[in-house]
Scaffold this active site. Structure first.
Site, PDB file in Angstrom:
ATOM      1  N   LYS A   1      19.718   1.383 -15.803  1.00  0.00           N
ATOM      2  CA  LYS A   1      20.553   0.187 -15.664  1.00  0.00           C
ATOM      3  C   LYS A   1      20.215  -0.633 -14.418  1.00  0.00           C
ATOM      4  O   LYS A   1      21.038  -1.402 -13.917  1.00  0.00           O
ATOM      5  CB  LYS A   1      22.067   0.516 -15.662  1.00  0.00           C
ATOM      6  CG  LYS A   1      22.552   1.455 -16.730  1.00  0.00           C
ATOM      7  CD  LYS A   1      21.892   1.296 -18.060  1.00  0.00           C
ATOM      8  CE  LYS A   1      22.283   0.058 -18.805  1.00  0.00           C
ATOM      9  NZ  LYS A   1      21.482  -0.060 -20.074  1.00  0.00           N
TER      10      LYS A   1
ATOM     11  N   HIS B   1      12.391   7.253 -15.808  1.00  0.00           N
ATOM     12  CA  HIS B   1      13.599   7.317 -14.981  1.00  0.00           C
ATOM     13  C   HIS B   1      13.533   8.538 -14.056  1.00  0.00           C
ATOM     14  O   HIS B   1      14.518   8.843 -13.383  1.00  0.00           O
ATOM     15  CB  HIS B   1      14.855   7.457 -15.850  1.00  0.00           C
ATOM     16  CG  HIS B   1      15.216   6.235 -16.634  1.00  0.00           C
ATOM     17  ND1 HIS B   1      15.142   4.967 -16.116  1.00  0.00           N
ATOM     18  CD2 HIS B   1      15.674   6.086 -17.905  1.00  0.00           C
ATOM     19  CE1 HIS B   1      15.545   4.091 -17.023  1.00  0.00           C
ATOM     20  NE2 HIS B   1      15.860   4.742 -18.121  1.00  0.00           N
TER      21      HIS B   1
ATOM     22  N   SER C   1      27.257  -1.366 -15.153  1.00  0.00           N
ATOM     23  CA  SER C   1      26.391  -1.463 -16.331  1.00  0.00           C
ATOM     24  C   SER C   1      26.376  -0.133 -17.092  1.00  0.00           C
ATOM     25  O   SER C   1      26.474  -0.098 -18.325  1.00  0.00           O
ATOM     26  CB  SER C   1      24.977  -1.860 -15.879  1.00  0.00           C
ATOM     27  OG  SER C   1      24.152  -2.090 -16.973  1.00  0.00           O
TER      28      SER C   1
HETATM   29  P1  A3P Z   1      24.209  -5.503 -17.311  1.00  0.00           P
HETATM   30  O1  A3P Z   1      24.761  -4.387 -18.127  1.00  0.00           O
HETATM   31  O2  A3P Z   1      24.858  -5.598 -15.964  1.00  0.00           O
HETATM   32  O3  A3P Z   1      24.206  -6.814 -18.023  1.00  0.00           O
HETATM   33  P2  A3P Z   1      18.040  -1.248 -17.877  1.00  0.00           P
HETATM   34  O4  A3P Z   1      17.091  -2.065 -18.652  1.00  0.00           O
HETATM   35  O5  A3P Z   1      17.459  -0.589 -16.670  1.00  0.00           O
HETATM   36  O6  A3P Z   1      18.807  -0.307 -18.754  1.00  0.00           O
HETATM   37  O7  A3P Z   1      19.114  -2.256 -17.260  1.00  0.00           O
HETATM   38  C1  A3P Z   1      19.945  -3.014 -18.088  1.00  0.00           C
HETATM   39  C2  A3P Z   1      20.616  -4.066 -17.234  1.00  0.00           C
HETATM   40  O8  A3P Z   1      19.634  -5.062 -16.870  1.00  0.00           O
HETATM   41  C3  A3P Z   1      21.721  -4.787 -17.987  1.00  0.00           C
HETATM   42  O9  A3P Z   1      22.676  -5.171 -16.997  1.00  0.00           O
HETATM   43  C4  A3P Z   1      20.951  -5.979 -18.544  1.00  0.00           C
HETATM   44  O10 A3P Z   1      21.769  -7.043 -18.947  1.00  0.00           O
HETATM   45  C5  A3P Z   1      20.098  -6.320 -17.331  1.00  0.00           C
HETATM   46  N1  A3P Z   1      18.958  -7.196 -17.687  1.00  0.00           N
HETATM   47  C6  A3P Z   1      18.012  -6.997 -18.621  1.00  0.00           C
HETATM   48  N2  A3P Z   1      17.202  -8.072 -18.721  1.00  0.00           N
HETATM   49  C7  A3P Z   1      17.663  -8.970 -17.810  1.00  0.00           C
HETATM   50  C8  A3P Z   1      17.271 -10.305 -17.450  1.00  0.00           C
HETATM   51  N3  A3P Z   1      16.256 -10.929 -18.048  1.00  0.00           N
HETATM   52  N4  A3P Z   1      17.968 -10.921 -16.476  1.00  0.00           N
HETATM   53  C9  A3P Z   1      19.009 -10.324 -15.871  1.00  0.00           C
HETATM   54  N5  A3P Z   1      19.431  -9.065 -16.180  1.00  0.00           N
HETATM   55  C10 A3P Z   1      18.775  -8.406 -17.140  1.00  0.00           C
END
Ligand code: A3P
Length: 300
Positions: free
Chosen positions: A54, A110, A140
């Protein structure tokens, strides 16, 4: 080791496994895959995106292929993010013939440095480490754990907060993860989620430089535009919309949920945030790194 021995009791050993002291969802990490992972042979030009969950993994799975392809949209439109930049520790990855993939290969993980296979330390692939403010990671995760069936149900927020701060969650402690990758002595590229939010174009340019890709400014600008949250959300190969509802229930929460800095303010009470900050201050007191989230709207 039974998961209950680390204080998590709402699960069975069949659904989770403990690997090197870190709890993993068994549905996507089998013992067989972890054995293959341990024998995996890196190449020096492999690119490895490392994150605590996240923190911006999916975002980087969009940015890096676009950089490496010189901005070709096909690099992110023809295969889902988990195949274009597969997690090395995930079962599905081992159906993709990754040993035969042409260089430069792109992977994600991870895992902590101490969990990496011997070849990682011998070959030293290129590592990009993304960090995000932990209160936002918590927020998140709280939503993600409620929508992804293979994760631990987060339960009430106050309980999940305790588990998160104590590292009694899937993929272990945020604090251990960040400290271990900051302590990792080899030259790697570290970046905070907030830097990507504040200046995506500049971040893409710096990542390209680290990867040795010389790109014109207009290509960098196009990549950054494409990777804006609102645009990336439309890419069905990146927004997890193809995943069946039994695995990810997007009626509970979307995967690309909000994509902002500071959503923790909508999740934590003032007292919870203060408590979180106190734990953070104690656990991070010996860390000498200027995290973007501690700076007032400047780059770290
Ligand atoms: P949120 O749940 O706060 O929206 P991961 O990919 O490591 O699992 O992380 C997911 C988080 O990164 C989510 O956060 C997601 O919305 C955010 N995320 C993914 N792509 C993004 C982008 N282009 N810009 C901003 N946040 C992004």
């Amino acid at each position: 080791m039974r998961p209950s021995s680390i204080g998590i009791d709402d699960m069975t050993e069949a659904r989770f496994l403990m690997y090197k002291g870190v709890l993993l969802p068994a549905l996507v990490h089998s013992a067989k895959t972890l054995m293959l992972f341990e024998k995996f042979l890196f190449r020096p030009d492999d690119i490895l995106i490392v994150t605590y969950p996240k923190s911006g993994t999916t975002w980087m799975q969009e940015i890096v292929p676009l950089i490496m392809s010189g901005g070709d949209p096909a690099s992110v439109e023809t295969s889902p993010n988990w195949e274009r930049v597969p997690w090395l520790e995930v079962d599905h990855t081992w159906t993709l013939n990754i040993d035969d993939k042409p260089s430069p290969r792109m992977f994600a993980t991870h895992f902590l440095p101490r969990m990496m296979p011997p070849s990682f330390f011998e070959v030293k692939p290129k590592v990009i480490y993304v960090m995000r403010e932990p209160k936002d990671v918590f927020t998140s995760s709280f939503h993600y754990c409620a929508m992804a069936s293979f994760m631990v149900d987060p339960g009430p927020k106050s309980e999940f907060l305790q588990k998160f701060l104590q590292g009694e969650v899937v993929y272990g402690s945020w604090f251990e993860h960040v400290k271990a990758w900051l302590d990792y002595k080899e030259e790697i590229f570290r970046i905070c989620y907030k830097e990507l939010i504040q200046d995506l174009e500049d971040s893409v340019g710096r990542i390209a430089l680290f990867l040795g890709k010389s790109l014109d400014n207009d290509v960098i600008a196009k990549i950054a535009e494409r990777c804006l949250f609102k645009n990336m959300k439309k890419n069905n190969m990146s927004n997890y919309s193809t995943v069946p509802k039994e695995i990810m229930d997007t009626t509970k929460s979307e995967f690309l949920r909000k994509g902002v800095v500071g959503d923790w303010k909508n999740q934590l009470t003032v007292a919870e945030a203060e408590y979180f900050n106190d734990v953070y201050a104690e656990k991070m007191k010996d860390v000498d790194y200027e995290f973007a989230w501690n700076l007032k709207n400047t780059r770290s």
